[in-house]
Design a protein around this motif. Structure first.
Motif, PDB file in Angstrom:
ATOM      1  N   ASP A  16      10.749  -8.360  -0.702  1.00  0.00           N
ATOM      2  CA  ASP A  16       9.311  -8.521  -0.972  1.00  0.00           C
ATOM      3  C   ASP A  16       9.074  -9.747  -1.850  1.00  0.00           C
ATOM      4  O   ASP A  16       8.151 -10.527  -1.603  1.00  0.00           O
ATOM      5  N   LEU A 171      -2.349 -13.673   2.735  1.00  0.00           N
ATOM      6  CA  LEU A 171      -2.148 -12.718   3.830  1.00  0.00           C
ATOM      7  C   LEU A 171      -0.740 -12.109   3.777  1.00  0.00           C
ATOM      8  O   LEU A 171      -0.561 -10.935   4.108  1.00  0.00           O
ATOM      9  N   VAL A 172       0.241 -12.898   3.338  1.00  0.00           N
ATOM     10  CA  VAL A 172       1.599 -12.368   3.180  1.00  0.00           C
ATOM     11  C   VAL A 172       1.605 -11.254   2.132  1.00  0.00           C
ATOM     12  O   VAL A 172       2.175 -10.182   2.350  1.00  0.00           O
ATOM     13  N   GLY A 175      -0.059  -8.264   3.507  1.00  0.00           N
ATOM     14  CA  GLY A 175       0.853  -7.652   4.474  1.00  0.00           C
ATOM     15  C   GLY A 175       1.958  -6.848   3.808  1.00  0.00           C
ATOM     16  O   GLY A 175       2.310  -5.757   4.269  1.00  0.00           O
ATOM     17  N   ALA A 178       0.375  -3.654   2.630  1.00  0.00           N
ATOM     18  CA  ALA A 178       0.139  -2.751   3.767  1.00  0.00           C
ATOM     19  C   ALA A 178       1.454  -2.147   4.253  1.00  0.00           C
ATOM     20  O   ALA A 178       1.514  -0.958   4.599  1.00  0.00           O
ATOM     21  N   GLN A 179       2.516  -2.942   4.257  1.00  0.00           N
ATOM     22  CA  GLN A 179       3.823  -2.440   4.688  1.00  0.00           C
ATOM     23  C   GLN A 179       4.330  -1.355   3.743  1.00  0.00           C
ATOM     24  O   GLN A 179       4.894  -0.358   4.188  1.00  0.00           O
ATOM     25  N   TRP A 182       2.295   1.703   4.570  1.00  0.00           N
ATOM     26  CA  TRP A 182       2.714   2.194   5.877  1.00  0.00           C
ATOM     27  C   TRP A 182       4.061   2.919   5.771  1.00  0.00           C
ATOM     28  O   TRP A 182       4.241   4.006   6.313  1.00  0.00           O
TER      29      TRP A 182
END
Length: 187
Positions: A16, A171-172, A175, A178-179, A182
């Motif tokens: 990350d 956006l990374v 993301g 969000a990952q 998720w």
């Protein structure tokens, strides 16, 4: 936990931070190695501390932390990423040069947001027979290496993207957030 498992865990925990540092490197104007190393040191230090904090929290109150760590990481990363996207979309002088370095507290906040998974790992390690100091240092060293490398990769991506680099970096981060969310719900 053997040395192979520790090294794999360490580099897994650094992914990350690696992705975030590519975005950070892309938003700067040709960051020097010293700036990449500074970012790597900040990310590595935070990533060293979070499993230790997690380990202590795991000993004290594991249920609460495990229930909320994914939400905390998600909110921080979406906030930071959204801020970067908004900055990238703002009307302004397209020829203005990007910043030479990121602020210390921005890097620390990003590092904390990307290291909350290491906090959760530290909680899990509290219930295993591991040398938490050695494991935390391995995670920190791997993050130092990967974040420094990520900044240098971002150095080459940034000029190709121009002002859009900040949008891509944001956006990374979104993301990654969000990952994390998720993976929590579907992991």
């Amino acid at each position: 936990m053997n040395i192979t498992a520790t090294v794999l865990l360490a580099f897994g925990m650094s992914m990350d931070a690696f992705a975030a540092s590519i975005g950070k490197g892309a938003t700067l104007h040709k960051p020097k190695f010293s700036e990449a190393l500074r970012t790597g040191l900040i990310f590595g230090a935070v990533e060293t501390l979070t499993p230790l904090v997690g380990w202590v929290m795991g000993v004290l109150a594991n249920k609460f932390v495990l229930e909320w760590s994914h939400w905390i990481a998600f909110v921080l990363l979406v906030f930071l990423g959204g801020r970067m996207v908004i900055e990238g979309l703002r009307e302004g002088d397209e020829e203005a040069s990007p910043p030479q370095r990121h602020g210390f507290w921005l890097l620390v906040t990003t590092a904390i947001a990307t290291s909350l998974d290491a906090l959760a790992v530290g909680i899990g390690l509290a219930f295993l027979q591991v040398n938490i100091i050695a494991t935390a240092l391995a995670i920190g060293c791997a993050t130092l290496i990967m974040s420094t490398l990520g900044m240098m990769i971002g150095r080459f991506i940034g000029p190709l993207l121009g002002k859009r680099a900040e949008i891509v970096g944001g956006l990374v981060l979104i993301g990654i957030g969000a990952q994390i969310l998720w993976a929590h719900f579907h992991g």
